[in-house]
Design a protein around this motif. Structure first.
Motif, short mmCIF file in Angstrom:
data_model
loop_
_atom_site.label_atom_id
_atom_site.label_comp_id
_atom_site.label_asym_id
_atom_site.label_seq_id
_atom_site.Cartn_x
_atom_site.Cartn_y
_atom_site.Cartn_z
N ARG A 170 -49.01 28.52 -61.15
CA ARG A 170 -50.11 28.29 -62.08
C ARG A 170 -49.65 28.39 -63.54
O ARG A 170 -50.44 28.66 -64.43
N MET A 171 -48.36 28.18 -63.75
CA MET A 171 -47.81 28.28 -65.10
C MET A 171 -47.01 27.03 -65.43
O MET A 171 -46.47 26.36 -64.54
N LEU A 172 -46.93 26.74 -66.73
CA LEU A 172 -46.08 25.66 -67.24
C LEU A 172 -44.97 26.30 -68.06
O LEU A 172 -45.25 27.04 -69.01
N ARG A 173 -43.74 26.03 -67.70
CA ARG A 173 -42.59 26.58 -68.42
C ARG A 173 -41.80 25.42 -69.04
O ARG A 173 -41.50 24.44 -68.37
N LEU A 174 -41.47 25.59 -70.31
CA LEU A 174 -40.67 24.62 -71.04
C LEU A 174 -39.47 25.34 -71.63
O LEU A 174 -39.61 26.45 -72.17
N GLU A 175 -38.31 24.73 -71.54
CA GLU A 175 -37.12 25.37 -72.11
C GLU A 175 -36.04 24.34 -72.37
O GLU A 175 -35.98 23.28 -71.75
N ASN A 176 -35.23 24.67 -73.35
CA ASN A 176 -34.01 23.91 -73.61
C ASN A 176 -32.92 24.92 -73.94
O ASN A 176 -33.07 26.12 -73.67
N ALA A 177 -31.86 24.47 -74.53
CA ALA A 177 -30.73 25.37 -74.79
C ALA A 177 -31.07 26.47 -75.77
O ALA A 177 -30.46 27.55 -75.75
N ASP A 178 -32.08 26.23 -76.64
CA ASP A 178 -32.38 27.20 -77.70
C ASP A 178 -33.71 27.93 -77.51
O ASP A 178 -33.86 29.08 -77.94
N VAL A 179 -34.70 27.26 -76.92
CA VAL A 179 -36.06 27.81 -76.89
C VAL A 179 -36.62 27.71 -75.48
O VAL A 179 -36.32 26.78 -74.74
N SER A 180 -37.46 28.69 -75.12
CA SER A 180 -38.21 28.62 -73.87
C SER A 180 -39.63 29.10 -74.15
O SER A 180 -39.86 29.94 -75.03
N MET A 262 -50.10 22.56 -72.04
CA MET A 262 -48.98 21.84 -72.65
C MET A 262 -48.95 22.04 -74.16
O MET A 262 -47.87 22.22 -74.76
N ALA A 263 -50.13 22.02 -74.78
CA ALA A 263 -50.18 22.22 -76.24
C ALA A 263 -49.74 23.62 -76.62
O ALA A 263 -49.03 23.81 -77.62
N ASN A 264 -50.13 24.63 -75.83
CA ASN A 264 -49.76 26.01 -76.14
C ASN A 264 -48.28 26.26 -75.90
O ASN A 264 -47.60 26.90 -76.72
N ALA A 265 -47.78 25.75 -74.77
CA ALA A 265 -46.37 25.98 -74.46
C ALA A 265 -45.45 25.10 -75.29
O ALA A 265 -44.27 25.40 -75.45
N GLY A 266 -45.97 24.00 -75.83
CA GLY A 266 -45.14 23.05 -76.53
C GLY A 266 -45.13 23.20 -78.04
O GLY A 266 -44.78 22.24 -78.75
N LYS A 267 -45.51 24.37 -78.55
CA LYS A 267 -45.52 24.58 -79.99
C LYS A 267 -44.12 24.44 -80.59
O LYS A 267 -43.97 24.09 -81.76
N SER A 268 -43.13 24.74 -79.78
CA SER A 268 -41.75 24.56 -80.26
C SER A 268 -41.16 23.23 -79.81
O SER A 268 -40.00 22.95 -80.07
N PHE A 269 -41.99 22.43 -79.13
CA PHE A 269 -41.56 21.11 -78.65
C PHE A 269 -42.60 20.11 -79.14
O PHE A 269 -43.63 19.90 -78.51
#
Length: 319
Positions: A170-180, A262-269
């Motif tokens: 029930r969670m959305l996780r976003l990450e790259n080399a610098d941010v998650s 998506m909007a909340n988790a994607g503040k850095s994306f």
């Protein structure tokens, strides 16, 4: 959650028992025969009123049952803990399915037999017996299209979901080399699979109701054949609007929740955040469209007696 499912099954079993008793009583009543003569060639307005009132009893009884089922399930869902809103999300769909299922199984009035030269013996021979005879194919296909989009969205959300600390997807996780980043609630498998089952159940119940209306005259007097056809056109239009509106409401709701996550988790994306805002906006619009269709269906139900008598019928093909 088990308690809520058990309560829903008990309510449905009670409804089916009532329907079975009503069907048994209906089968024991003999068909009434209409006599010959000029006076019986055309049904009186009083006879039409009685027939239409009897036809409305099925719809009103099904609506009352749906409301009772909603209140019972809503009260049960409040006491459930650890389900993070899932029971509440299922309550509306289960209640609508129960009402539609009861509507499709309640017996219609016993059709009367008309002696020659009036009518065709009351058998209904030659009358339309398919839903597409009372509505356009597009109106009938629209709920199926919405359901397919709904299924696709559920699968996409499930595949992109991640488990929370309790292993619930029930969670959305976003990450790259610098941010998650992570956000919830998100309509992953934890929400999606039960909601998908409820949507399919609701669509199946609506299909049964559509087939029942199209195959069984609502007004049993063969002298009311034209009025009966118009009555069934309006009834099917209302059923299509209820089904499409409910499915749009569910689709819009999960799209809104997914977009917000998506909007909340994607503040850095930046790109993800933009997509989240867009999906949330579309979800809100779809949910609003669903509410509008439900209001239109309620209008159809409340004005069916007046509309059915109109000499210039409005199109029945609109969803």
């Amino acid at each position: 959650m088990t308690r809520m499912i058990a309560l829903a099954l008990v309510l449905l079993a009670a409804a089916m028992a009532v329907s079975a008793v009503a069907s048994w009583i209906s089968r024991r009543k003999p068909r009434r025969a209409l006599g010959t003569g000029t006076a019986s060639a055309v049904a009186s307005r009083q006879a039409e009123d009685r027939a239409m009132l009897a036809a409305q009893v099925r719809a009103v009884g099904s609506l009352v049952f749906a409301v009772v089922m909603f209140l019972a399930l809503f009260r049960a869902s409040i006491g459930l803990t650890g389900q993070v809103g899932l029971p509440l999300a299922l309550t509306a769909g289960l209640s609508a399915s129960g009402g539609l299922l009861l509507y499709s199984t309640l017996p219609v009035a016993k059709q009367q037999v008309a002696k020659q030269p009036f009518g065709t013996g009351g058998s209904g021979a030659g009358l339309p017996r398919n839903p597409w005879a009372f509505a356009s194919r597009w109106a009938l296909a629209l709920p199926a299209v919405v359901l397919l989009v709904y299924i696709a969205f559920i699968v996409a959300a499930g595949l992109t979901s991640s488990p929370d600390e309790l292993g619930r997807y029930r969670m959305l996780r976003l990450e790259n080399a610098d941010v998650s980043a992570a956000a919830s609630p998100y309509p992953g498998w934890f929400y999606g699979l039960p909601l998908l089952v409820v949507a399919v159940l609701m669509a199946g119940s609506a299909l049964l109701a559509l087939v029942r209306v199209s195959r069984s005259p609502s007004l049993p007097d063969p002298r009311m054949a034209a009025l009966d056809r118009r009555w069934r056109e309006i009834s099917i239009r209302a059923l299509l609007r209820i089904t499409t509106g409910a499915l749009l409401g569910y689709l819009g709701g999960i799209a809104l929740v997914a977009g917000q996550a998506m909007a909340n988790a994607g503040k850095s994306f930046e790109s993800v955040q933009g997509w989240g805002v867009a999906i949330a906006a579309v979800g809100a619009a779809l949910a609003l469209a669903g509410v509008v269709l439900l209001v239109m269906a309620a209008r159809d139900a409340l004005t069916i007696r007046t509309t059915a008598r109109q000499s210039k019928p409005e199109p029945a093909a609109a969803p």
